[in-house]
Design an enzyme around this catalytic site. Structure first.
Site, mmCIF file in Angstrom:
data_model
loop_
_atom_site.group_PDB
_atom_site.id
_atom_site.type_symbol
_atom_site.label_atom_id
_atom_site.label_comp_id
_atom_site.label_asym_id
_atom_site.label_seq_id
_atom_site.Cartn_x
_atom_site.Cartn_y
_atom_site.Cartn_z
ATOM 1 N N HIS A 1 4.214 3.034 12.308
ATOM 2 C CA HIS A 1 3.305 4.179 12.533
ATOM 3 C C HIS A 1 3.921 5.310 13.368
ATOM 4 O O HIS A 1 3.204 6.146 13.894
ATOM 5 C CB HIS A 1 2.001 3.727 13.235
ATOM 6 C CG HIS A 1 1.150 2.828 12.402
ATOM 7 N ND1 HIS A 1 -0.078 2.371 12.810
ATOM 8 C CD2 HIS A 1 1.345 2.296 11.166
ATOM 9 C CE1 HIS A 1 -0.605 1.592 11.871
ATOM 10 N NE2 HIS A 1 0.242 1.531 10.866
ATOM 11 N N GLU B 1 -4.856 2.116 2.733
ATOM 12 C CA GLU B 1 -4.930 0.933 3.602
ATOM 13 C C GLU B 1 -5.107 1.367 5.052
ATOM 14 O O GLU B 1 -5.908 0.808 5.794
ATOM 15 C CB GLU B 1 -3.659 0.084 3.461
ATOM 16 C CG GLU B 1 -3.727 -1.267 4.188
ATOM 17 C CD GLU B 1 -3.282 -1.214 5.638
ATOM 18 O OE1 GLU B 1 -3.569 -2.173 6.370
ATOM 19 O OE2 GLU B 1 -2.665 -0.226 6.077
ATOM 20 N N GLU B 2 -4.336 2.393 5.441
ATOM 21 C CA GLU B 2 -4.262 2.740 6.857
ATOM 22 C C GLU B 2 -5.561 3.273 7.431
ATOM 23 O O GLU B 2 -5.885 3.012 8.580
ATOM 24 C CB GLU B 2 -3.153 3.789 7.086
ATOM 25 C CG GLU B 2 -1.754 3.309 6.719
ATOM 26 C CD GLU B 2 -1.216 2.250 7.679
ATOM 27 O OE1 GLU B 2 -1.939 1.840 8.601
ATOM 28 O OE2 GLU B 2 -0.058 1.834 7.491
ATOM 29 N N ASP C 1 6.379 0.728 6.475
ATOM 30 C CA ASP C 1 4.916 0.563 6.348
ATOM 31 C C ASP C 1 4.367 1.652 5.460
ATOM 32 O O ASP C 1 4.031 2.728 5.931
ATOM 33 C CB ASP C 1 4.271 0.587 7.728
ATOM 34 C CG ASP C 1 2.791 0.252 7.677
ATOM 35 O OD1 ASP C 1 2.336 -0.263 6.647
ATOM 36 O OD2 ASP C 1 2.080 0.510 8.669
ATOM 37 N N HIS D 1 0.828 -1.213 0.000
ATOM 38 C CA HIS D 1 0.000 0.000 0.000
ATOM 39 C C HIS D 1 0.861 1.261 0.000
ATOM 40 O O HIS D 1 1.840 1.371 0.722
ATOM 41 C CB HIS D 1 -1.033 0.010 1.126
ATOM 42 C CG HIS D 1 -0.488 0.026 2.526
ATOM 43 N ND1 HIS D 1 -0.155 1.190 3.178
ATOM 44 C CD2 HIS D 1 -0.234 -0.975 3.402
ATOM 45 C CE1 HIS D 1 0.264 0.901 4.397
ATOM 46 N NE2 HIS D 1 0.241 -0.412 4.563
ATOM 47 N N ASP E 1 3.271 -6.441 3.333
ATOM 48 C CA ASP E 1 2.934 -5.331 4.233
ATOM 49 C C ASP E 1 3.441 -5.635 5.636
ATOM 50 O O ASP E 1 2.735 -5.413 6.617
ATOM 51 C CB ASP E 1 1.416 -5.082 4.231
ATOM 52 C CG ASP E 1 1.034 -3.821 5.011
ATOM 53 O OD1 ASP E 1 1.932 -3.005 5.295
ATOM 54 O OD2 ASP E 1 -0.150 -3.678 5.343
#
Ligand SMILES: [Zn+2]
Length: 500
Positions: free
Chosen positions: A462, A358-359, A324, A312, A386
Site C-alpha cells: 500500500h 478488493e481494496e 498487491d 485482484h 493476494d
C-alpha cells in the site's frame, strides 16, 4: 545498500566505484586463518527427496506437474505482463482511468492468448479521489511530513485543519482518555507493526487504521493520524482503507511514514507541544461502472464444474500495485495460460477471475458471488493469490463444510506434496483463501490461498514503493508453477474436491 547505494547527504554512491575489500591481502589472510581455526564442517543436512508413497495423486500427476513446473520456470511471461500493468498502466485505484485501462488490456490480451472466453463482468464501484495533500508539523518546528490520506478519508475542503496533537498507542489508549484531553485536537496513533511478530502483526496494527478515526471523533478530535502500517523503517507512508461510523462525525485521517512517525513520537514522549496542519483534497464521487475480468478454459469432460483462480486487479494509487496485487493477477492468469500452452485441458473448467475493488469495498467479490450464484455449488474449488510475489510456500485451505473439511484438507495436502521440489508444499488449514473469495467461501466453496514468504511484504504494501522492482521474476514464475499445478490437479482429478 544494494538497491539504493550509499546515502551521503546530497548525493548517491556509485557502487561500481567501490573496490571489493575481499580481494585485499589482509582480508585474505583473515579468511584463511578463520578457515584453519574451524573444525571440519559437519556434512550439510539435505532435505529428503519427496516420498510419494501412499500418495494417491503421485502416480497420475507427477508427470504433468513436472511439465508444468519445468515450463513455468523456463519463461518470464508473468513478469512481462506484470511489468506492463505496472509501468505502462500504473496504480489501479478502483474507479480510476487506470483501473479501466487495465480491465481493457487484460481482456484483449487474454483473447489473444486463446482463452475460450475473455470478458468483463459488470461491477458497480465506489470512486474515491485522493487529490492534492499536504501534512505538516507546524510546532515545535515547521516540517513537511511524509504522509498520505487513508483510503476513503474525507478531505479538508473548508481549509487546512491545524491543531495540537495527542498521542495514544492504539484503540484501547484512546478509550482511556477523557474527552477534554482529546476535544479539538488531532489524535496520533503510534503503534508500530513488527516484522515476524504476530503479537504486533498486520491484523493487530491495522485496527488503528480501520477504527482510529471513529474512536478519535467520538472523543471530539478534529483529525486522526496513524503511524503508517508497515514493517519498513523508511520514510514513505502506507495507505489503506479506513472506516467511518454512520452515527459518529467524520474526520480526516492520514498515515505518517516511519521516520517522521519517530519524530512525532519522540517529541510527544518528551511532552513537547506538537501541532500538525492537515490539508487533504480527498473526496468521493458517485459510484461508477467497472468490471471483474473473467477468462476460461472450458472443461474437457465436465465444463459445468469450475475451478476459479484469481487475484485482484485494483490496487492503491501511491505505487504501481505490483505486489498487491498485480502479482496475484498475473500468477493466476499465466497459470491458466500455461495449461493451454502445454495442451493440458483438464476435465473441468478453469476460470481466471481478476477481481475489481478488493481494496476499497470488495464489490467485485460480491458481484461475482451474485452473478454466479447458481453455479456456486458446481465450483469444486477456488484459489486466490493476494500475498505478494516472494517464494511460494504452499497453500491455505478453508472449507466451510463440517463433514467434508478434514478429508478435503488431506487431499489438498497430498496434491501440495507434489510441489515439495519447489518448496511450495506446506498446506495449512483455515481462512477463506483470500478476501475476494470470502463470499463464496461462506456459501460452501472449498477455498485455497496461494501463500508466499511474507517477511518483506509489509515493507512495501500500500505504499509508493509497491513497484515492479520489488518483484523477482524467478520467484514469480515459481508462484505460477505452484498455482498451475494445484489448479490442474483440482480440475483434472477424478473425484471432485467438493464431493464427500
Ligand atoms: Zn491485496
Amino acid at each position: 545498500v544494494l538497491k539504493d547505494g550509499g546515502r551521503i547527504a546530497g548525493r548517491r554512491f556509485d557502487l561500481s566505484s567501490v573496490e571489493p575489500t575481499l580481494t585485499s591481502f589482509p582480508s585474505l589472510v583473515l579468511i584463511f586463518s578463520c578457515c584453519l581455526a574451524q573444525k571440519t564442517p559437519e556434512p550439510r543436512e539435505v532435505a529428503p527427496a519427496p516420498s510419494f508413497e501412499g500418495n494417491p495423486f503421485a502416480e497420475e500427476f507427477a508427470d504433468p506437474v513436472s511439465r508444468i513446473v519445468g515450463r513455468a520456470i523456463l519463461q518470464n511471461r508473468a513478469f512481462e505482463r506484470l511489468d506492463h500493468l505496472c509501468t505502462k498502466i500504473g496504480g489501479r485505484l478502483t474507479g480510476s482511468e487506470n483501473a479501466e485501462k487495465a480491465v481493457d488490456w487484460c481482456i484483449a490480451t487474454m483473447k489473444a492468448d486463446g482463452f475460450d472466453d475473455a470478458r468483463g463482468e459488470k461491477v458497480i464501484v465506489p470512486v474515491w479521489v485522493r487529490g492534492e495533500e499536504v501534512v505538516s508539523m507546524t510546532a515545535p518546528q515547521s516540517m513537511k511530513l511524509a504522509a498520505c490520506a487513508l483510503g476513503g478519508s474525507i478531505g479538508t475542503l473548508e481549509g487546512p485543519i491545524e491543531a495540537a496533537v495527542v498521542e495514544v498507542e492504539d484503540i484501547a489508549g484512546i478509550r482511556k482518555l477523557a474527552r477534554d484531553q482529546v476535544e479539538g485536537r488531532i489524535v496520533y496513533f503510534n503503534r508500530r507493526m513488527q516484522r515476524d511478530n504476530p503479537e504486533f502483526g498486520y491484523g493487530v496494527t491495522v485496527q488503528n487504521r480501520s477504527r482510529g478515526a471513529i474512536e478519535a471523533a467520538m472523543k471530539g478530535a478534529v483529525a486522526c493520524a496513524i503511524r503508517a502500517v508497515g514493517t519498513d523503517e523508511m520514510n514513505y507512508p502506507h495507505t489503506g482503507m479506513m472506516g467511518y461510523d454512520r452515527v459518529v462525525p467524520r474526520i480526516p485521517a492520514v498515515a505518517i511514514g516511519s521516520e517522521h512517525a519517530d519524530v512525532l513520537h519522540s517529541l510527544l514522549s518528551q511532552n513537547v507541544e506538537v501541532r500538525l496542519s492537515v490539508s487533504l483534497g480527498a473526496h468521493t464521487l458517485p459510484d461508477a461502472e467497472s468490471a471483474n475480468v473473467v477468462a476460461e478454459i472450458k472443461g474437457r469432460e465436465k465444463p459445468e464444474e469450475i475451478v476459479a483462480i484469481g487475484g485482484h486487479l485494483d490496487s492503491w494509487d501511491l505505487g504501481q500495485g505490483a505486489i498487491d496485487d498485480g502479482a496475484g493477477c498475473v500468477i493466476a492468469w499465466e497459470a491458466a495460460r500455461l495449461l493451454l500452452e502445454l495442451d493440458l485441458r483438464p476435465r473441468r473448467t478453469v476460470r481466471v477471475v481478476l477481481f475489481m475493488n478488493e481494496e476499497s469495498g470488495l464489490r467485485g467479490a460480491a458481484a461475482y458471488a451474485e452473478t454466479h450464484a447458481e453455479e456456486l455449488s458446481r465450483h469444486v474449488a477456488a484459489i486466490e493469490s493476494d500475498g505478494g510475489a516472494d517464494w511460494p510456500t504452499g497453500f491455505s485451505f478453508g472449507w466451510n463444510h463440517t463433514e467434508g473439511q478434514a478429508a478435503g484438507l488431506v487431499r489438498v495436502q497430498q496434491i501440495g506434496a507434489l510441489l515439495q521440489g519447489i518448496g511450495a508444499n506446506r498446506v495449512r488449514q483455515g481462512g477463506s483463501g483470500g478476501a475476494d473469495l470470502s463470499p463464496i467461501h461462506d456459501v460452501g466453496v472449498p477455498c485455497l490461498g496461494l501463500n508466499q514468504d511474507s517477511s518483506y511484504y509489509f515493507d512495501y504494501h500500500h505504499s509508493p514503493e509497491d513497484t515492479i522492482d520489488k518483484v523477482d521474476p524467478h520467484r514469480l514464475s515459481l508462484n505460477v508453477a505452484a498455482m498451475a499445478a494445484m489448479t490442474y490437479v483440482l480440475a483434472e482429478m477424478e473425484t471432485a474436491l467438493n464431493s464427500h
